[in-house]
Design a protein around this motif. Structure first.
Motif, PDB file in Angstrom:
ATOM      1  N   ARG A  31       0.822  -1.209   0.000  1.00  0.00           N
ATOM      2  CA  ARG A  31       0.000   0.000   0.000  1.00  0.00           C
ATOM      3  C   ARG A  31       0.853   1.256   0.000  1.00  0.00           C
ATOM      4  N   ARG A  32       1.933   1.228   0.792  1.00  0.00           N
ATOM      5  CA  ARG A  32       2.808   2.399   0.854  1.00  0.00           C
ATOM      6  C   ARG A  32       3.474   2.648  -0.497  1.00  0.00           C
ATOM      7  N   GLY A  33       3.935   1.585  -1.154  1.00  0.00           N
ATOM      8  CA  GLY A  33       4.594   1.739  -2.447  1.00  0.00           C
ATOM      9  C   GLY A  33       3.657   2.244  -3.527  1.00  0.00           C
ATOM     10  N   ILE A  34       2.446   1.699  -3.588  1.00  0.00           N
ATOM     11  CA  ILE A  34       1.474   2.145  -4.588  1.00  0.00           C
ATOM     12  C   ILE A  34       1.132   3.614  -4.378  1.00  0.00           C
ATOM     13  N   ALA A  35       0.946   4.019  -3.125  1.00  0.00           N
ATOM     14  CA  ALA A  35       0.635   5.420  -2.833  1.00  0.00           C
ATOM     15  C   ALA A  35       1.784   6.327  -3.256  1.00  0.00           C
ATOM     16  N   GLN A  36       3.027   5.883  -3.016  1.00  0.00           N
ATOM     17  CA  GLN A  36       4.200   6.674  -3.385  1.00  0.00           C
ATOM     18  C   GLN A  36       4.273   6.869  -4.899  1.00  0.00           C
ATOM     19  N   LEU A  37       4.082   5.791  -5.655  1.00  0.00           N
ATOM     20  CA  LEU A  37       4.173   5.881  -7.113  1.00  0.00           C
ATOM     21  C   LEU A  37       3.044   6.716  -7.695  1.00  0.00           C
ATOM     22  N   ASP A  38       1.884   6.688  -7.047  1.00  0.00           N
ATOM     23  CA  ASP A  38       0.767   7.532  -7.473  1.00  0.00           C
ATOM     24  C   ASP A  38       1.113   9.000  -7.282  1.00  0.00           C
ATOM     25  N   GLU A  39       1.689   9.341  -6.125  1.00  0.00           N
ATOM     26  CA  GLU A  39       2.046  10.730  -5.845  1.00  0.00           C
ATOM     27  C   GLU A  39       3.130  11.237  -6.786  1.00  0.00           C
ATOM     28  N   GLU A  40       4.038  10.353  -7.192  1.00  0.00           N
ATOM     29  CA  GLU A  40       5.086  10.746  -8.124  1.00  0.00           C
ATOM     30  C   GLU A  40       4.556  10.903  -9.541  1.00  0.00           C
ATOM     31  N   GLY A  41       3.385  10.321  -9.812  1.00  0.00           N
ATOM     32  CA  GLY A  41       2.853  10.365 -11.170  1.00  0.00           C
ATOM     33  C   GLY A  41       3.416   9.282 -12.062  1.00  0.00           C
ATOM     34  N   VAL A  42       4.004   8.239 -11.459  1.00  0.00           N
ATOM     35  CA  VAL A  42       4.522   7.127 -12.262  1.00  0.00           C
ATOM     36  C   VAL A  42       3.371   6.437 -12.991  1.00  0.00           C
ATOM     37  N   VAL A  43       2.261   6.241 -12.296  1.00  0.00           N
ATOM     38  CA  VAL A  43       1.008   5.756 -12.870  1.00  0.00           C
ATOM     39  C   VAL A  43      -0.131   6.475 -12.157  1.00  0.00           C
ATOM     40  N   GLN A  44      -1.320   6.392 -12.729  1.00  0.00           N
ATOM     41  CA  GLN A  44      -2.506   6.832 -12.007  1.00  0.00           C
ATOM     42  C   GLN A  44      -3.071   5.626 -11.268  1.00  0.00           C
ATOM     43  N   VAL A  45      -3.484   5.840 -10.030  1.00  0.00           N
ATOM     44  CA  VAL A  45      -4.033   4.759  -9.221  1.00  0.00           C
ATOM     45  C   VAL A  45      -5.527   4.995  -9.053  1.00  0.00           C
ATOM     46  N   LEU A  46      -6.317   4.002  -9.441  1.00  0.00           N
ATOM     47  CA  LEU A  46      -7.768   4.082  -9.376  1.00  0.00           C
ATOM     48  C   LEU A  46      -8.291   3.087  -8.342  1.00  0.00           C
ATOM     49  N   ALA A  47      -9.401   3.439  -7.708  1.00  0.00           N
ATOM     50  CA  ALA A  47      -9.963   2.593  -6.658  1.00  0.00           C
ATOM     51  C   ALA A  47     -11.423   2.293  -6.970  1.00  0.00           C
ATOM     52  N   HIS A  73       9.153  -3.111 -11.198  1.00  0.00           N
ATOM     53  CA  HIS A  73      10.560  -3.064 -10.806  1.00  0.00           C
ATOM     54  C   HIS A  73      10.747  -2.309  -9.490  1.00  0.00           C
ATOM     55  N   ARG A  74      10.121  -1.156  -9.382  1.00  0.00           N
ATOM     56  CA  ARG A  74      10.310  -0.336  -8.189  1.00  0.00           C
ATOM     57  C   ARG A  74       9.612  -0.942  -6.970  1.00  0.00           C
ATOM     58  N   MET A  75       8.453  -1.529  -7.168  1.00  0.00           N
ATOM     59  CA  MET A  75       7.766  -2.151  -6.037  1.00  0.00           C
ATOM     60  C   MET A  75       8.611  -3.272  -5.436  1.00  0.00           C
ATOM     61  N   GLU A  76       9.255  -4.039  -6.288  1.00  0.00           N
ATOM     62  CA  GLU A  76      10.062  -5.151  -5.782  1.00  0.00           C
ATOM     63  C   GLU A  76      11.381  -4.673  -5.195  1.00  0.00           C
ATOM     64  N   ASN A  77      12.043  -3.731  -5.866  1.00  0.00           N
ATOM     65  CA  ASN A  77      13.399  -3.350  -5.457  1.00  0.00           C
ATOM     66  C   ASN A  77      13.446  -2.229  -4.427  1.00  0.00           C
ATOM     67  N   GLU A  78      12.438  -1.361  -4.410  1.00  0.00           N
ATOM     68  CA  GLU A  78      12.469  -0.240  -3.472  1.00  0.00           C
ATOM     69  C   GLU A  78      11.572  -0.452  -2.268  1.00  0.00           C
ATOM     70  N   PHE A  79      10.476  -1.165  -2.467  1.00  0.00           N
ATOM     71  CA  PHE A  79       9.508  -1.332  -1.375  1.00  0.00           C
ATOM     72  C   PHE A  79       9.407  -2.771  -0.879  1.00  0.00           C
ATOM     73  N   SER A  80      10.209  -3.673  -1.482  1.00  0.00           N
ATOM     74  CA  SER A  80      10.198  -5.092  -1.101  1.00  0.00           C
ATOM     75  C   SER A  80       8.778  -5.640  -1.093  1.00  0.00           C
ATOM     76  N   ALA A  81       8.010  -5.245  -2.117  1.00  0.00           N
ATOM     77  CA  ALA A  81       6.614  -5.660  -2.211  1.00  0.00           C
ATOM     78  C   ALA A  81       6.305  -6.062  -3.647  1.00  0.00           C
ATOM     79  N   PRO A  82       6.826  -7.212  -4.105  1.00  0.00           N
ATOM     80  CA  PRO A  82       6.522  -7.654  -5.474  1.00  0.00           C
ATOM     81  C   PRO A  82       5.021  -7.819  -5.671  1.00  0.00           C
ATOM     82  N   LEU A  83       4.585  -7.586  -6.898  1.00  0.00           N
ATOM     83  CA  LEU A  83       3.150  -7.618  -7.169  1.00  0.00           C
ATOM     84  C   LEU A  83       2.838  -8.425  -8.421  1.00  0.00           C
ATOM     85  N   ARG A  84       1.562  -8.741  -8.577  1.00  0.00           N
ATOM     86  CA  ARG A  84       1.038  -9.353  -9.783  1.00  0.00           C
ATOM     87  C   ARG A  84       0.156  -8.335 -10.494  1.00  0.00           C
TER      88      ARG A  84
END
Length: 531
Positions: free
Chosen positions: A411-427, A451-462
């Motif tokens: 959750r922390r990683g997704i929120a961070q990438l959303d704030e950076e504008g890497v992707v848009q996060v929809l709920a 890549h960033r979720m796994e390497n920066e936040f230790s939270a790999p995703l599908r």
């Protein structure tokens, strides 16, 4: 407090971006410009040979591995008593939204064109974006040391497609792939001949030949170049500074960035031709003069540039006044004060503390967790710059944590990438916060997320792709109508960042069908400068 006059200091600034279609040599040119300004002792190339290090502007591990730029970088250096702020941009079309943000922070752009490929898709889009933003463009025809098209043909293509007059400032002697040297159009009686250095790691040796020497050294190629230059003069293809600044013409340079050929002339042109910082338009009308109290625009937020500290940097273009480290500014979006205790100047991944900065400079505010892309910061009279448009996403995927035990990090990683504008996060209520929908302009953005979720936040995703390709702005009533539709397969979701609603459809036909079924429902197209 400094006594420097912001307007006088700003007049010595040149803030520009390097933009291009992928693989045109953008990061290589960035390195070559810094090399000629003595900011680097040797240049690196993205696809460098043994002994050559990676480019300073491509700091992310994924960038170095793939040989592409996917983030923006800031390089500051001096040249001829001017301070140059060079903003490198993502080269891949999937990251055009990030490039658009960077263009909001510069006063000029250097557009690269591949000598063999000419105007490619992303080149066309970027020219349009520059025109829309009123950013004057200097054109650099790169890779003239390789086989390519004719110089006059490339000029004709620029003029016919963009209604933009190309005005050569340098001209090649010899066809693409057989470059004998360059002519500075302002001094047509001489030939600049270059000797490449091994691997292009140092400046190419440049010597000046007289017309008589050039005739002997280059023979018929020198004669042909002289005839072409005479033809260009007769047709009025001569640089006019007012036309350039008005966006009616583009000065054109030729060279080869990987060999550092023609780069010095381009660097001099940035000093001589690119505009200095000017008053900036405000939301609602009016302008902020450069000598007004401090104001700045947050155009980029990037986390984890320093792996050792896992920090977060907000890149701020100083628009007016003087920035001083430690000053307290106001964030226009909230009206709340913000302290600037940690401020850095950034050179690729390297950084150093900055005490003062002036209009045109870019300051990196460290651990600025409250700031968002598009924020205006100011002191004194209120300043609020226009918001940055959001691109219409065309690719959508549900994100789920690979390890449910890492849900907090997820959750922390997704929120961070959303704030950076890497992707848009929809709920959506249907999926819950553990399964957000990621929306991207291009599919490679998903690669960056993974890549960033796994390497920066230790939270790999599908990532599970969704069969949508069209997004439209709607409201709660429109969302409810979409859920009731009997004709259309679609879905309405809220954007996490601002709470607005997006209606997603599998195709434009489906979106049109929904409009016919519910003609009173709100359905608006997002800004889509990449189309």
């Amino acid at each position: 407090m400094t006594n420097a006059d912001p307007a006088a200091v700003a007049a010595r600034r040149r803030t520009f971006a390097v933009i291009s279609h992928p693989d045109a040599g953008k990061s290589t040119l960035t390195e070559a410009l810094a090399l000629h300004a003595r900011a680097l002792t040797s240049a690196g190339a993205v696809h460098g040979k043994g002994g050559r290090r990676g480019v300073a502007s491509d700091w992310m591990e994924m960038e170095q591995a793939r040989g592409i730029s996917v983030t923006s970088a800031v390089l500051q250096f001096d040249h001829r008593d001017r301070v140059l702020n060079l903003l490198d941009t993502p080269g891949h079309a999937d990251f055009s939204e990030d490039t658009y943000r960077v263009l909001a922070a510069v006063d000029c752009a250097v557009m690269l064109i591949d000598a063999a490929k000419g105007l490619e898709e992303q080149t066309r889009k970027l020219f349009d974006v520059c025109r829309h933003r009123g950013v004057p463009v200097i054109t650099f025809v790169n890779k003239w040391d390789r086989p390519g098209r004719e110089a006059l043909e490339l000029l004709d293509e620029i003029e016919s497609e963009f209604k933009l007059k190309p005005t050569p400032v340098t001209w090649p002697v010899g066809i693409a792939g057989e470059l004998r040297g360059l002519v500075d159009v302002r001094d047509p009686g001489h030939l600049l001949r270059y000797t490449r250095t091994p691997g292009g790691a140092k400046e190419a040796v440049e010597e000046t030949l007289t017309a008589e020497q050039a005739a002997v050294a280059a023979g018929p190629e020198w004669e042909q170049a002289s005839e072409e230059l005479e033809l260009l003069r007769e047709t009025g293809a001569v640089h006019d500074q007012e036309d350039f600044l008005a966006g009616n013409s583009t000065p054109v340079f030729f060279g080869a960035a990987v060999s550092n050929i023609g780069v010095r002339l381009l660097l001099d042109a940035v000093v001589d031709l690119a505009p200095a910082p000017a008053p900036r338009p405000l939301l609602g009308g009016g302008e902020r003069p450069v000598d007004a109290a401090f104001s700045g625009l947050v155009f980029k937020v990037q986390a984890n540039m320093d792996r050792a500290h896992r920090d977060r940097i907000a890149f701020v273009r100083v628009c007016s006044g003087v920035f001083e480290r430690g000053m307290t500014v106001t964030r226009a979006a909230t009206g709340k004060p913000f302290a600037t205790k940690y401020a850095h100047s950034v050179f690729g991944q390297d950084r150093s503390s900055v005490e003062t900065a002036y209009p045109g400079d870019v300051v990196g505010l460290v651990n600025a967790n409250a700031l968002r892309v598009g924020d205006t910061l100011y002191t004194g009279a209120r300043a609020d710059f226009p918001p940055m448009p959001t691109f219409a996403p065309e690719h959508f995927a549900v994100a789920r944590p690979s390890d449910i035990g890492r849900s907090k990090q997820f959750r922390r990683g997704i929120a961070q990438l959303d704030e950076e504008g890497v992707v848009q996060v929809l709920a959506s209520d249907r999926r819950g916060e553990q399964s957000p929908v990621l929306a991207a302009v291009g599919p490679m953005q998903f690669d960056v997320v993974a890549h960033r979720m796994e390497n920066e936040f230790s939270a790999p995703l599908r990532l599970e792709p969704l069969a949508y390709s069209v997004a439209r702005v709607t409201d709660k009533a429109g969302a409810e109508a979409l859920n009731l539709s009997r004709l259309v397969h679609g879905e309405a979701l809220t954007r996490t960042r601002d709470g607005s609603w997006l209606a997603l459809f599998p195709s434009r036909w489906q979106a049109s069908a929904f409009e016919r079924e519910f003609p009173d429902a709100l359905l608006e197209t997002l800004v889509a400068a990449h189309e």
